[in-house]
Enzyme design. Structure first.
Site, PDB file in Angstrom:
ATOM      1  N   ASP A  27      39.709  26.710 -51.870  1.00  0.00           N
ATOM      2  CA  ASP A  27      41.013  26.981 -51.312  1.00  0.00           C
ATOM      3  C   ASP A  27      42.257  25.859 -51.583  1.00  0.00           C
ATOM      4  O   ASP A  27      41.990  24.737 -50.705  1.00  0.00           O
ATOM      5  CB  ASP A  27      40.575  27.141 -50.016  1.00  0.00           C
ATOM      6  N   ASP A  33      37.913  37.644 -47.641  1.00  0.00           N
ATOM      7  CA  ASP A  33      37.997  36.119 -47.250  1.00  0.00           C
ATOM      8  C   ASP A  33      38.312  36.247 -45.783  1.00  0.00           C
ATOM      9  O   ASP A  33      39.512  36.290 -45.958  1.00  0.00           O
ATOM     10  CB  ASP A  33      38.657  35.618 -48.357  1.00  0.00           C
TER      11      ASP A  33
HETATM   12  C1  DX5 Z   1      41.212  30.718 -45.347  1.00  0.00           C
HETATM   13  C2  DX5 Z   1      40.535  30.531 -46.735  1.00  0.00           C
HETATM   14  C3  DX5 Z   1      39.209  30.972 -46.731  1.00  0.00           C
HETATM   15  C4  DX5 Z   1      38.266  30.332 -45.441  1.00  0.00           C
HETATM   16  C5  DX5 Z   1      36.997  30.774 -45.463  1.00  0.00           C
HETATM   17  O1  DX5 Z   1      42.567  30.316 -45.626  1.00  0.00           O
HETATM   18  O2  DX5 Z   1      41.265  31.266 -47.708  1.00  0.00           O
HETATM   19  O3  DX5 Z   1      38.696  30.912 -47.752  1.00  0.00           O
HETATM   20  O4  DX5 Z   1      38.258  29.009 -45.907  1.00  0.00           O
HETATM   21  O5  DX5 Z   1      36.147  30.200 -44.280  1.00  0.00           O
HETATM   22  P1  DX5 Z   1      35.711  30.752 -43.228  1.00  0.00           P
HETATM   23  O6  DX5 Z   1      34.348  31.801 -43.687  1.00  0.00           O
HETATM   24  O7  DX5 Z   1      34.910  29.936 -42.552  1.00  0.00           O
HETATM   25  O8  DX5 Z   1      36.543  31.842 -42.579  1.00  0.00           O
HETATM   26 ZN    ZN Z   2      39.959  31.438 -49.539  1.00  0.00          ZN
END
Ligand code: DX5
Ligand code: ZN
Length: 213
Positions: free
Chosen positions: A34, A172
């Protein structure tokens, strides 16, 4: 075939080697990175990830999620590590086709990420050119947020919109074993999961519980 991509945003960066090793010992398909610029979203993670180091620690496919303004200007940085996929956001971006073409010209899969409140119809002009849609099930910016239930309908609508195009649907944000079954039944191809996997004391069991019910 359902696949899983682990977001390492909330992993223990002081022990990156062992965190990646844990992922390597599973059949998780991708490592989701990310990238945030502090402008498109509040947080800045540009220095958090040592992408060369991560590439050297794993054979897993890298799945880059860019949450940045003007992605066209810095996409080369991410193309250079030769990931499997680069997704950038549809919001605030007037150079979408150029981004797609730049990514694809290097043989990398191109994805468009779309926020929970953005009209899915905006994807229509690009569906013939992209490999994946990254459907955000939280507002981007941080891990560990609660899954937004209206995502289910959005997956259904996107499945209808994508028609015969060979496009994968990835989801996501807040993905865990209480929503994964429905997400897969509705036609998601890839589940991106961060905190549920990476903070679990047994990542292998957690991974299996995403796919098997
Ligand atoms: C949010 C990100 C996600 C996130 C996923 O901005 O794009 O990829 O890190 O993490 P979880 O599964 O904890 O929501
Ligand atoms: Zn993400």
């Amino acid at each position: 075939m359902s696949e899983v991509s682990v977001s390492i945003l909330d992993c223990d960066f002081n022990n990156l080697n062992s965190e990646i090793e844990k992922v390597n010992n599973t059949n998780i398909n991708y490592i989701h990175i990310d990238i945030m610029d502090g402008v498109f979203v509040d947080r800045n993670t540009k220095k958090l990830f040592d992408l060369d180091k991560i590439s050297n620690l794993t054979d897993k496919n890298l799945d880059i999620h860019l949450m940045i303004e003007n992605p066209l200007d810095s996409i080369d940085e991410y193309i250079n590590i030769n990931p499997y996929l680069i997704s950038f956001h549809i919001e605030n971006n007037d150079k979408i086709l150029k981004c797609i073409n730049k990514i694809k010209s290097k043989g990398i899969n191109a994805g468009i990420a779309i926020n929970p409140n953005t009209n899915l119809n905006l994807l229509k002009p690009y569906l013939k050119d992209i490999d994946l849609v990254l459907v955000m099930s939280v507002f981007p910016g941080k891990g560990g947020q609660k899954f937004i239930d209206s995502t289910y309908e959005r997956i259904q609508k996107l499945n209808y919109l994508k028609d015969d195009y060979d496009i994968k649907i990835s989801v996501d944000g807040g993905v865990n074993n209480s929503n994964s079954k429905k997400l897969l039944e509705l036609g998601s191809d890839i589940l991106v999961s961060g905190s549920f996997l990476i903070k679990n004391s047994n990542i292998l069991t957690a991974y299996k519980s995403l796919l098997n019910h």
